[in-house]
Design an enzyme around this catalytic site. Structure first.
Site, PDB file in Angstrom:
ATOM      1  N   SER A  84      33.018  13.775  19.671  1.00 54.18           N
ATOM      2  CA  SER A  84      32.456  13.179  18.465  1.00 54.18           C
ATOM      3  C   SER A  84      32.596  14.040  17.209  1.00 54.18           C
ATOM      4  O   SER A  84      32.902  13.526  16.128  1.00 54.18           O
ATOM      5  CB  SER A  84      30.985  12.831  18.696  1.00 54.18           C
ATOM      6  OG  SER A  84      30.239  13.990  19.026  1.00 54.18           O
ATOM      7  N   CYS A 178      23.081  16.479  24.334  1.00 50.39           N
ATOM      8  CA  CYS A 178      24.471  16.897  24.287  1.00 50.39           C
ATOM      9  C   CYS A 178      24.678  18.042  25.280  1.00 50.39           C
ATOM     10  O   CYS A 178      23.905  19.006  25.280  1.00 50.39           O
ATOM     11  CB  CYS A 178      24.840  17.351  22.875  1.00 50.39           C
ATOM     12  SG  CYS A 178      26.484  18.098  22.756  1.00 50.39           S
ATOM     13  N   ASP A 185      20.256  12.990  21.931  1.00 56.21           N
ATOM     14  CA  ASP A 185      20.981  11.760  21.652  1.00 56.21           C
ATOM     15  C   ASP A 185      20.061  10.596  21.987  1.00 56.21           C
ATOM     16  O   ASP A 185      19.567  10.499  23.111  1.00 56.21           O
ATOM     17  CB  ASP A 185      22.259  11.673  22.498  1.00 56.21           C
ATOM     18  CG  ASP A 185      23.262  12.759  22.157  1.00 56.21           C
ATOM     19  OD1 ASP A 185      23.443  13.033  20.960  1.00 56.21           O
ATOM     20  OD2 ASP A 185      23.868  13.336  23.085  1.00 56.21           O
TER      21      ASP A 185
END
Length: 272
Positions: A84, A178, A185
């Site tokens: 990401s 993460c 998250d």
């Protein structure tokens, strides 16, 4: 090898001043799938990772900025997922890049992302509509005591074979971390299925048991799909998690039983 620890995650990185497709960082899916017993050659699901990009800009041929939002779909059969932070840095590298027209920009992004994923990625301008209410029935108001927050606990899952139903259940309480930075998250998850009726309290406890678990978004959804399949034996199943935005991007991994071609709904949650 491309591992999460080799990526730009958790490191101080200068924002790029010029276009650089090499910023994109692929992470092979195989290792995480092997951990949950999935065979790359015989996946029990179809699906995609739908990214929604809100901070996208480039220059037209005369140097005037253009801005857009975009929806990116990465097939779950791609050998790699796209890390990401590298995705964010790559999109920002387009800020000072000139394109003849908007279609030329879209095609360049499509080619670069496809190269990173190792499969054909689709890119279109625009994002799905925003909805305020989750589909189906929410689990979040169940009066249940919860003490397990990790690792994921599939033993909470069960189903009543005497009651066969078709239903959609949802929760806004999914949280994981993460695996590189430890940052939280947050996501809403939708579970649509036909088969033995899943015990709702057990399902909510199971979803909350991801709360301190460290795993990428895509891998969490594949784990949820696999463990519901193993423990509850639905005739068909569809799982989608809609994660909240970070760095101008959100991700929505969707996995479904073979034969289901598209998600029942393609929308954005209020938190996105």
């Amino acid at each position: 090898m491309n591992t999460p620890q080799d990526s730009s995650l958790g490191r101080e990185v200068a924002y790029p001043s010029q276009y650089d497709s090499a910023l994109l960082f692929p992470i092979p899916r195989r290792g995480a799938r092997e951990e949950i017993g999935l065979d790359e050659a015989a996946l029990p699901f179809v699906g995609h990772d739908r990214w929604q990009a809100y901070e996208l800009s480039w220059l037209d041929r005369r140097g005037k900025p253009r801005v857009a939002v975009a929806t990116v779909s990465v097939p779950c059969t791609s050998p790699n997922l796209i890390e990401s932070k590298s995705f964010k840095l790559y999109l920002n590298s387009l800020n000072s890049t000139r394109f003849d027209d908007d279609e030329a920009a879209r095609l360049r992004i499509t080619a670069d992302l496809s190269g990173c994923a190792g499969a054909v990625v689709t890119v279109r301008f625009g994002v799905p509509m925003l909805v305020e209410e989750a589909e189906g029935e929410s689990l979040d108001e169940l009066d249940v005591a919860i003490e397990r927050y990790g690792p994921p606990a599939p033993e909470f899952l069960s189903a009543d074979a005497a009651q066969v139903v078709t239903e959609t259940l949802s929760s806004a309480l999914l949280k994981s971390n993460c695996p590189v930075t430890g940052q939280p998250d947050w996501a809403s998850v939708s579970i649509r299925y036909h088969g033995p009726q899943i015990d709702r309290e057990g399902l909510l406890k199971y979803l909350v048991s991801y709360r301190e678990h460290a795993e990428f978004h895509e891998q969490c959804v594949e784990r949820i799909f696999s463990e519901i399949t193993q423990r509850c034996a639905p005739q068909w199943l569809e799982v989608e998690a809609r994660y909240t935005r970070r760095g101008g991007l959100d991700i929505n991994p969707w996995r479904a039983s073979p034969g289901i071609e598209l998600p029942a709904r393609t929308v954005r949650d209020l938190r996105q």
